[in-house]
Design an enzyme around this catalytic site. Structure first.
Site, short mmCIF file in Angstrom:
data_model
loop_
_atom_site.label_atom_id
_atom_site.label_comp_id
_atom_site.label_asym_id
_atom_site.label_seq_id
_atom_site.Cartn_x
_atom_site.Cartn_y
_atom_site.Cartn_z
NE ARG A 15 -2.07 -2.30 3.20
CZ ARG A 15 -2.50 -2.75 4.36
NH1 ARG A 15 -3.63 -2.31 4.86
NH2 ARG A 15 -1.79 -3.63 5.06
CB THR A 82 0.78 -11.07 11.38
OG1 THR A 82 -0.62 -11.38 11.28
CG2 THR A 82 1.02 -9.71 10.77
CG ASN A 170 -4.83 -6.01 16.75
OD1 ASN A 170 -4.11 -5.78 17.72
ND2 ASN A 170 -4.53 -6.88 15.79
CE1 TYR A 349 30.86 22.13 0.44
CE2 TYR A 349 32.88 22.28 -0.84
CZ TYR A 349 32.00 21.55 -0.07
OH TYR A 349 32.26 20.23 0.20
NE ARG A 423 42.68 40.08 -6.70
CZ ARG A 423 43.05 41.29 -6.25
NH1 ARG A 423 43.47 42.23 -7.07
NH2 ARG A 423 43.01 41.56 -4.95
C1 UD1 Z 1 -2.41 -5.73 11.31
C2 UD1 Z 1 -3.43 -6.58 12.09
C3 UD1 Z 1 -4.65 -5.72 12.36
C4 UD1 Z 1 -4.24 -4.49 13.15
C5 UD1 Z 1 -3.13 -3.72 12.44
C6 UD1 Z 1 -2.57 -2.65 13.36
C7 UD1 Z 1 -3.11 -8.88 11.32
C8 UD1 Z 1 -3.66 -9.98 10.50
N1 UD1 Z 1 -3.81 -7.72 11.30
O1 UD1 Z 1 -2.99 -5.38 10.08
O2 UD1 Z 1 -5.60 -6.45 13.12
O3 UD1 Z 1 -5.37 -3.65 13.36
O4 UD1 Z 1 -2.05 -4.60 12.09
O5 UD1 Z 1 -1.68 -1.83 12.71
O6 UD1 Z 1 -2.11 -9.07 11.99
N2 UD1 Z 1 4.36 -8.80 8.39
C9 UD1 Z 1 5.32 -9.80 8.32
N3 UD1 Z 1 5.09 -10.88 7.54
C10 UD1 Z 1 3.94 -11.07 6.85
C11 UD1 Z 1 2.95 -10.06 6.94
C12 UD1 Z 1 3.19 -8.95 7.72
O7 UD1 Z 1 6.39 -9.67 8.94
O8 UD1 Z 1 3.82 -12.11 6.18
C13 UD1 Z 1 4.62 -7.61 9.22
C14 UD1 Z 1 4.55 -6.29 8.45
O9 UD1 Z 1 5.85 -5.91 7.99
C15 UD1 Z 1 4.02 -5.31 9.49
C16 UD1 Z 1 3.25 -6.18 10.45
O10 UD1 Z 1 3.62 -7.52 10.19
O11 UD1 Z 1 5.06 -4.64 10.18
C17 UD1 Z 1 1.74 -6.03 10.23
O12 UD1 Z 1 1.42 -6.32 8.89
P1 UD1 Z 1 0.47 -5.38 8.04
O13 UD1 Z 1 0.37 -5.93 6.68
O14 UD1 Z 1 0.84 -3.99 8.21
O15 UD1 Z 1 -0.91 -5.67 8.79
P2 UD1 Z 1 -2.19 -4.72 8.86
O16 UD1 Z 1 -2.99 -4.93 7.64
O17 UD1 Z 1 -1.79 -3.35 9.18
MG MG Z 2 0.01 -2.40 9.27
#
Ligand code: UD1
Ligand code: MG
Length: 443
Positions: A15, A82, A170, A349, A423
């Protein structure tokens, strides 16, 4: 309390519409990941694992961060969600509670995480989730609650119309007891619209197992997760407000706080005045009685007491400006040390130089430090006067008390107390202008 910290940072951040891994996007001149690590370290937690993608772990900025802040890195080879990211970090079952944080929540405060830890101890719950209330919960997981207990978290895209009305969201931070974590993670599937292993489902499985999951509330802004550039800009705004208010409380005068952009770790002396439209980036130290005038940009600089900098000065890394110096408009300085009472008031500079006490650097002086191959140094002894529009071609050594005539191109060393002029000599032809004019008019 002994706690392991896992920061989830392997997400692509689609995004953001950018090639840069999401957690390396910056607010207040530092990456999102830096801010999360900064807060964790404020709590004196040192067992930290960052779950990273290959691109992230290969990135130079990330490597510098790892070197400076000493954390373990665990690679998540495929981005499957996650819960999958956390499982990658916990291949060996943990023997202490695990604090899981999203790497995209840079505004979290240490006291909020401490409140989670306190709640974990007092409630004896298996999971403490950090939540926040917001009028516009767009994009966040919603908490289905009963008192301070959480029954489940529903991701927005999987939520029913009723669940979408829930305003408790969350924040993506969880403190989880070690005993159950491996088992609970193994129960999570990817049976949802995104086909991802959601860490949020750990709550539902804990409830099903009769384990207690509770939540604490942080404030809306601090729990904000950064998924796109709109949120990044909003987070910058919030962080700058915090930094400005902290500077004001320490006694720094910000004439127009909203136009001054600051960074964590700036050291301010007493009676510092910062005029409107100033940017202060990383590693800056400012002494007492200093005025930073409008449109000045500082980075990696140490400024002594009773100095005047700007307007329109650019002070770059590895610069030391000693007491009572005056750096005026349109002056750029990098990798240089200026002695006490040095004046460079206009349009110069200064690069790779050491300038002694009480030197005057005239308007339009250029330190020609780069010959197309390497950077060369210039040394100027104390009390030297450099006339306007001089080019000092490095490497160069100019002794104390020397005087350099205006408009010179200095390519050879100058001894102590010598006068150097380089100069062509001016030639005046008496009344020749009248003759020239007559010839032109006769044409
Ligand atoms: C997530 C939460 C959501 C919460 C929000 C808060 C989940 C499924 N959803 O959504 O409930 O309200 O954060 O900000 O957890 N990441 C990994 N590996 C992956 C996917 C993500 O390391 O495979 C990391 C991302 O880099 C990020 C974090 O996990 O730092 C959260 O992932 P992101 O895609 O931002 O989740 P949200 O859609 O924001
Ligand atoms: Mg996020």
């Amino acid at each position: 309390m002994d706690i392991s910290v896992v920061i989830l940072a392997a997400g692509k951040g689609s995004r953001m519409n950018s090639e840069l891994p999401k957690v390396l996007h910056q607010i207040a001149n530092n990456s999102l990941l830096f801010h999360v690590l900064r807060v964790v370290r404020q709590l004196k937690l040192t067992d930290i694992t960052v779950v990273a993608s290959q691109e992230l772990s290969d990135n130079h900025e990330f490597k510098v961060l790892q070197h400076d802040l000493a954390f373990k890195v665990c690679l998540q080879k495929e981005r499957l969600g996650t819960a999958h990211a956390l499982s990658a970090a916990l291949e060996v079952a943990p023997n202490k509670p695990v604090l899981v944080l999203n790497g995209d929540t840079p505004l979290l405060k240490a006291k909020t995480l401490q409140a989670m830890i306190d709640k974990f101890v007092s409630s004896k719950a298996s999971i403490v989730n950090l939540a926040f209330k917001t009028a516009r919960p767009y994009g966040y997981g919603r908490l289905v609650t009963d008192g301070d207990k959480v029954e489940k978290i529903v991701e927005e895209r999987d939520a029913s119309a009723d669940e979408k009305q829930i305003k408790i969201c969350n924040a993506g931070a969880y403190l989880i007891a070690s005993e159950h974590i491996t088992k609970l993670l193994s129960k999570i599937d990817n049976n949802n619209l995104a086909k991802e292993y959601y860490l949020t489902d750990i709550i539902k499985h804990a409830s099903n197992e009769g384990l207690q999951a509770v939540f604490t509330l942080g404030s809306g802004h601090e729990a904000m997760g950064i998924n796109d550039k709109v949120q990044l800009a909003a987070a910058e705004n919030s962080m700058q407000k915090r930094l400005r208010s902290r500077a004001l409380k320490r006694g720094v005068t910000l004439i127009d706080p909203n136009s001054v952009f600051l960074t964590h770790g700036i050291k301010f002396g007493k009676d510092v005045v910062i005029e409107p439209f100033v940017v202060i980036r990383r590693d800056v130290e400012i002494g007492n009685n200093v005025r930073i005038k409008s449109f000045t940009h500082l980075e990696g600089a140490k400024i002594g007491n009773t100095c005047d900098i700007g307007p329109f000065s650019r002070i770059r890394p590895k610069t030391v400006i000693n007491d009572e110096s005056k750096i005026g408009n349109f002056i750029e300085i990098k990798s240089s040390t200026l002695g006490q009472g040095v004046k460079a008031s206009h349009l110069s500079y200064i690069g790779d130089a050491v300038i002694g006490n009480n030197c005057n650097i005239g308007a339009g002086t250029i330190f020609c430090n780069y010959d197309g191959f390497r950077k060369n140094h210039t040394f100027i002894g104390k009390n030297t006067f450099v006339g306007s529009n001089t080019a000092l071609v490095a490497p160069l050594h100019i002794g104390e008390g020397a005087i350099i005539g205006a408009g010179s191109v200095i390519t050879e060393d100058v001894d102590t107390d010598d006068l150097a002029i380089a100069r062509t000599r001016q030639v005046n032809y008496p009344k020749r202008a009248v003759e020239l004019r007559k010839t032109k008019e006769g044409e």
